[in-house]
Structure formats: C-alpha cells, structure tokens
Design an enzyme around this catalytic site. Sequence first.
Site, PDB file in Angstrom:
ATOM      1  CD  GLU A   1      -2.719   1.198   2.530  1.00 12.92           C
ATOM      2  OE1 GLU A   1      -3.927   1.430   2.377  1.00 12.92           O
ATOM      3  OE2 GLU A   1      -2.207   0.959   3.646  1.00 12.92           O
TER       4      GLU A   1
ATOM      5  CB  CYS B   1      -4.930  -1.132   4.243  1.00 13.78           C
ATOM      6  SG  CYS B   1      -4.488  -0.744   5.943  1.00 13.78           S
TER       7      CYS B   1
ATOM      8  CE  LYS C   1      -7.627   1.737   3.203  1.00 10.48           C
ATOM      9  NZ  LYS C   1      -6.453   1.975   4.091  1.00 10.48           N
TER      10      LYS C   1
END
Length: 333
Positions: A49, A164, A129
């Site tokens: 990430e 994540c 995200k």
Amino acid sequence: MTTPQPSQVRVAVTQAEPVWLDLKATVDKTCSLIAEAASKGAQLVSFPECWIPGYPAWIWTRPVDQELHSRYIQNSLTVSSPEMTQICKSANENNVIVVLGFSENIHNSLYISQAIISNTGSILTTRKKIKATHMERTIFGDAFADCLDSVVETAVGRVGALSCWEHIQPLLKYHTCAQREAIHVAAWPPLFEWGGPEDESLFSMSRDGTIALARTYAIESSSFVLHTTAVISQEGVEKMRTATGAIMNMPGGGSSAIFGPDGRLLSKPLLPTEEGIIYADLEMHDIYKTKAFVDVLGHYSRPDLLWLGVGSCDRRHVKEDAEERREDRVEVL
C-alpha cells in the site's frame, strides 16, 4: 473472452522499503524489483500500500505536518505521467504482471490507489481505496466508483486487489470475490507485532491480525492471497519523524506472505527488518479442491435469501441533470 488458466503460476511478493518522499527514486527502485522478480521466473509481482512514495507514517504520530504533507503531494504518482509510463515499460520489457500500490495525485488531491498492469505494459485497471482508514483521512480522499474495478483478466488468470483494512469490509470483499479472482493481492503498509494485553493499539492492525485477515480472505474466496507489506528502517523513522508515535516508530514492519486457497502458508518469511522478495509456485488446480467443498458465489450460497446491491453511478463534480437521472441506478449481484 476468458483467458485459459495456466496450471502453475510463479509469483513474487515484495518486502521492501520505498525511498521515502522521493517519487523518481522509488519508481527507479520499483523497476529494479520488477527486473529482479522476472530474473527469478516470476510472472506476477506485487507491491505494498502506498509503495510510491511510501506510506505517510507520520499521520499516526501527529495529524498535521504541513512540510511533509506538501512534499507528499509533490511526490505522489499521477497515472498519466512519465513515471507511470516507466513502470509500464518495465512490466512489458520483463514480461511481468505488476500490481502496484501508490498514492495517486489527481489535481493535488490524494487517493490510496492500486493499479494492475499487464505483462505487455497496459494498465488494466486502477482503483482507489473505498474509504481511507482513521488518520489516513487527514491526507487521502474517498474513492470514486472505480474502487469496485478490482479484478481483471490477465495472462495468468483473474487477478484482484484490495488495500489494507478493505479486508474487513464484508460487502466490498463479497463484491471482489464475486468477480471470480484466482489471485488476490492484499496491500499493506509496514506492520508490527502486537504488544499483548497491555498494548493500547488494535490487534487487527498488527502483523498477526492482518495475517489472520489474509488467511480468512483466502479461505472465503478460494483464491491465492499475496499479503504484501513494506519495511521501514531507522532512516525512514527519522524521515517520517515517528520515533515518539504509537506505530511505525522503530525499524521493521515486513511480514509479506503467500497463502493458498485453503489458507495454508506457501512461503518462507523474511525477517521484519529485511528487504527482499518472496516467491511461490502456485498450483492453480488447488482452487478446484477448495471449490469442491465451498464456493460462496456458487453451490455454497443462497442468493434467493441474501444478495448484494451495488450503486453503479460515478458522482462527478459537474453533471447535467438528465445525465444524473440516467446514471443513478443500482446493480444487483
């Protein structure tokens, strides 16, 4: 048209430290890692990430740092840029699929993004995200509709990616599984061992907590999971000024791993402070063994009782009323 699934795929999962807050140098390191993975026979390589230009670790120590934030904006990656072209060229030259985590700069607003690049250098998808986590919201904005464009057809089969704590979002996970990925890249920043019952940090944010999420995702989706993490050195701690913070306050953070579709570990770990690449030869037919027992999108599901609805419109800043009405619809999976 669906690409035939090869019987075996060699994958490479990086565990490395970015060149913090340095776009050009981290892109150069990215290309070096791609070439190294290819030299070992890898057909796909994954990155953590916000690999470019490094995860903004200072946000967990102090919410405002105008100097580092400004540098972070300037060194974040734009999709239509010479730097992204350089990475795509490296993927093509080395005949490797690249799953890249990066901070995406769109007119100086930032998003936690991932790109899947084909072995011919074409960008197959970019996604953001769905929701920045906690202190990440001091830096990053929310996703557009492209957060759902998470699985693509590649030369090694269907490849997907999430970032994540998206791995604790049940609806997003289900939507990703519904796209029938065979290989899933789970991108994370540096992760550290939980300190035990006296530790005030969340176990679910720790090394072992996130590995549990990776194994669970593998089992739920019957896919191979490439758990991809970064490393932070003492120099990185000093650059991020996190020595007094709750997390990323010491060298380490590496816990990259590869899991099979039944959750078993397929790779040997590196030390938490060690940079390197881990490899595994994935026996793709193992997916059939797990699917024979459980398929949450097939014989082990009840869509007549439970189903997922997906909003498919993209909310732009300027849109005609008629266009708004036409696009405002819901897709049901």
